[in-house]
Design an enzyme around this catalytic site. Structure first.
Site, PDB file in Angstrom:
ATOM      1  N   ALA A  61     -67.788 -14.488 -77.648  1.00  0.00           N
ATOM      2  CA  ALA A  61     -69.109 -14.257 -78.236  1.00  0.00           C
ATOM      3  C   ALA A  61     -69.097 -14.579 -79.724  1.00  0.00           C
ATOM      4  O   ALA A  61     -68.037 -14.592 -80.362  1.00  0.00           O
ATOM      5  CB  ALA A  61     -69.533 -12.806 -78.025  1.00  0.00           C
ATOM      6  N   ASP A  62     -70.266 -14.814 -80.253  1.00  0.00           N
ATOM      7  CA  ASP A  62     -70.461 -14.999 -81.684  1.00  0.00           C
ATOM      8  C   ASP A  62     -71.848 -14.476 -82.036  1.00  0.00           C
ATOM      9  O   ASP A  62     -72.797 -14.706 -81.284  1.00  0.00           O
ATOM     10  CB  ASP A  62     -70.326 -16.471 -82.066  1.00  0.00           C
ATOM     11  N   THR A  63     -71.945 -13.779 -83.156  1.00  0.00           N
ATOM     12  CA  THR A  63     -73.207 -13.155 -83.555  1.00  0.00           C
ATOM     13  C   THR A  63     -73.594 -13.602 -84.953  1.00  0.00           C
ATOM     14  O   THR A  63     -72.751 -13.683 -85.842  1.00  0.00           O
ATOM     15  CB  THR A  63     -73.077 -11.619 -83.539  1.00  0.00           C
TER      16      THR A  63
END
Length: 189
Positions: free
Chosen positions: A66-68
């Site tokens: 994931a990346d935010t």
């Protein structure tokens, strides 16, 4: 085996909360992408991290990556470099609504990878300079996109959210768990 391709302590905490047994394997991937749309940007980064993590795995191993980012108008706010950068981000977000985009990828070499993006709208209270200074002094903003942690002391900044709370923490937990269950990965209950 389930692999979390992230160094984020919040993502690790969320998967543990759901009872998953997993191994953490952070990936150091090139984050230079040409995607202009924030949702496409984080989706592509999550896919890149998942592909990198799977390179050394067995075909049946399942990965979560994931990346935010925080997005305000035409500006992507990543993690601040220092306290001054954190304060500047907090001033930008003060009294305004921004979007938190988390791109996530779930899958295996055997079953393929699926990358998606979850968006949550977050509205901040108007912040005084004293509130900004006090929060920045805690050090909490330094390792978080947009310079705040909704699950920590940064909760006092937030007036309203529309969408998935866990997405703001860095992993849209319910949808990720459903994708894992579709792949046969069941949390201990």
């Amino acid at each position: 085996m389930l692999i979390l391709a992230s160094a984020s302590p919040r993502r690790r905490e969320l998967l543990e909360k759901m009872g998953y047994c997993f191994e953490t394997r952070p990936q150091d991937c090139d984050e230079n992408l040409s995607a202009r749309d924030p949702a496409e940007f984080v989706r592509c980064l999550a896919l890149r991290k998942a592909e990198s993590a799977l390179a050394g795995c067995a075909p049946e191993d399942v990965v979560v990556a994931a990346d935010t980012i925080v997005f305000l108008e035409n500006t992507i706010l990543g993690k601040p470099r220092d306290k001054a950068g954190a304060k500047e981000m907090l001033r930008l977000l003060s009294g305004r609504t921004h979007t938190v985009c988390t791109g996530f990828c779930v899958g295996s070499r055997q079953k393929g990878l699926s990358a998606e993006c979850c968006r949550t709208e977050v509205t901040f209270y108007p912040l005084s300079e004293a509130e900004i200074e006090r929060y920045a002094a805690t050090g909490e903003p330094l390792d978080k996109a947009g310079a705040y942690g909704i699950q920590g002391r940064g909760a006092f900044l937030v007036k309203e959210i529309r969408g998935d709370f866990y997405n703001v923490m860095g992993l849209p937990l319910a949808v990720v768990c459903r994708r894992l269950e579709a792949l046969g990965e069941f949390a201990a209950r």
